[in-house]
Design a protein around this motif. Sequence first.
Motif, mmCIF file in Angstrom:
data_model
loop_
_atom_site.group_PDB
_atom_site.id
_atom_site.type_symbol
_atom_site.label_atom_id
_atom_site.label_comp_id
_atom_site.label_asym_id
_atom_site.label_seq_id
_atom_site.Cartn_x
_atom_site.Cartn_y
_atom_site.Cartn_z
ATOM 1 N N GLU A 22 0.729 -1.598 0.077
ATOM 2 C CA GLU A 22 -0.448 0.482 -0.127
ATOM 3 C C GLU A 22 0.909 1.617 0.335
ATOM 4 O O GLU A 22 0.374 2.193 -0.604
ATOM 5 C CB GLU A 22 -0.695 -0.171 1.484
ATOM 6 C CG GLU A 22 -2.304 -1.613 0.999
ATOM 7 C CD GLU A 22 -2.951 -1.525 2.307
ATOM 8 O OE1 GLU A 22 -2.515 -0.744 3.283
ATOM 9 O OE2 GLU A 22 -3.547 -2.310 2.093
ATOM 10 N N GLU A 25 1.873 1.279 -3.629
ATOM 11 C CA GLU A 25 0.706 1.689 -4.192
ATOM 12 C C GLU A 25 -0.157 1.917 -4.078
ATOM 13 O O GLU A 25 -0.628 0.757 -3.128
ATOM 14 C CB GLU A 25 0.705 0.746 -5.959
ATOM 15 C CG GLU A 25 -0.509 1.519 -6.491
ATOM 16 C CD GLU A 25 -0.633 0.504 -7.639
ATOM 17 O OE1 GLU A 25 -1.982 0.642 -7.843
ATOM 18 O OE2 GLU A 25 0.525 -0.116 -8.486
ATOM 19 N N THR A 27 -3.396 2.517 -4.029
ATOM 20 C CA THR A 27 -5.048 1.632 -4.735
ATOM 21 C C THR A 27 -5.043 -0.613 -4.569
ATOM 22 O O THR A 27 -5.789 -0.346 -5.029
ATOM 23 C CB THR A 27 -5.196 2.295 -5.670
ATOM 24 O OG1 THR A 27 -4.714 1.184 -7.329
ATOM 25 C CG2 THR A 27 -5.608 3.908 -5.779
ATOM 26 N N ALA A 28 -3.753 -0.732 -4.594
ATOM 27 C CA ALA A 28 -2.882 -2.232 -4.419
ATOM 28 C C ALA A 28 -3.769 -2.540 -3.687
ATOM 29 O O ALA A 28 -3.745 -2.450 -2.556
ATOM 30 C CB ALA A 28 -1.573 -2.107 -4.976
ATOM 31 N N VAL A 44 -4.457 -4.489 -8.656
ATOM 32 C CA VAL A 44 -3.678 -3.588 -9.174
ATOM 33 C C VAL A 44 -4.400 -2.627 -10.344
ATOM 34 O O VAL A 44 -5.727 -3.496 -10.966
ATOM 35 C CB VAL A 44 -2.283 -3.348 -10.294
ATOM 36 C CG1 VAL A 44 -1.645 -3.970 -8.758
ATOM 37 C CG2 VAL A 44 -2.516 -3.784 -11.064
ATOM 38 N N SER A 48 -2.129 1.395 -13.953
ATOM 39 C CA SER A 48 -0.423 1.383 -12.691
ATOM 40 C C SER A 48 0.721 -0.125 -13.381
ATOM 41 O O SER A 48 1.806 -0.063 -13.550
ATOM 42 C CB SER A 48 -0.726 0.620 -11.835
ATOM 43 O OG SER A 48 -1.211 -0.054 -11.550
ATOM 44 N N TRP A 83 4.899 -4.855 -13.525
ATOM 45 C CA TRP A 83 4.280 -4.552 -12.514
ATOM 46 C C TRP A 83 5.087 -3.773 -11.467
ATOM 47 O O TRP A 83 5.925 -4.954 -11.104
ATOM 48 C CB TRP A 83 2.786 -4.463 -11.685
ATOM 49 C CG TRP A 83 2.330 -3.434 -11.050
ATOM 50 C CD1 TRP A 83 1.855 -3.112 -11.100
ATOM 51 C CD2 TRP A 83 2.741 -3.857 -9.629
ATOM 52 N NE1 TRP A 83 1.296 -1.972 -9.439
ATOM 53 C CE2 TRP A 83 1.539 -3.323 -8.777
ATOM 54 C CE3 TRP A 83 4.226 -5.257 -8.459
ATOM 55 C CZ2 TRP A 83 1.862 -2.657 -7.615
ATOM 56 C CZ3 TRP A 83 2.937 -4.946 -7.464
ATOM 57 C CH2 TRP A 83 2.573 -3.510 -6.423
ATOM 58 N N GLN A 84 5.701 -2.420 -11.373
ATOM 59 C CA GLN A 84 6.692 -1.926 -10.322
ATOM 60 C C GLN A 84 7.642 -2.804 -10.605
ATOM 61 O O GLN A 84 8.831 -3.103 -9.335
ATOM 62 C CB GLN A 84 6.564 -2.084 -8.989
ATOM 63 C CG GLN A 84 4.985 -1.352 -8.840
ATOM 64 C CD GLN A 84 5.137 0.155 -9.179
ATOM 65 O OE1 GLN A 84 5.790 0.697 -8.354
ATOM 66 N NE2 GLN A 84 4.222 0.664 -8.998
#
Length: 105
Positions: A22, A25, A27-28, A44, A48, A83-84
């Motif tokens: 969190e 991100e 909203t994840a 996610v 993102s 992702w990330q």
Amino acid sequence: MQIAIQISKQVEDWDKFVDELEAIEFTARAEDYDAEAKVVTILVDKKSIDDHYHPVGGRYPVEFEGRTEFVEEIGICVHSCKWQDHNIINAEEVCAKLEGLDYVN
């Protein structure tokens, strides 16, 4: 809209992992962890996900009321995503979902 992705990660402390997620991100949402396979399922936001795509489509003639008009179709073909900076294990499924969405990246 959120999309379920799976990443490879060893999680020792689930609550600490959720807090760290969190912080990266907000909203994840962490959904599930398979300790044996070391796979985390995360929800996610589609924006993102770092997707790599190319445009597809073309222009073709259509007869309409005795005259020819050209119709142009444009879409995207998503060929990879991360992702990330994590590789997404279910990338084929995620890419297919991203192709079906109308959005500007």
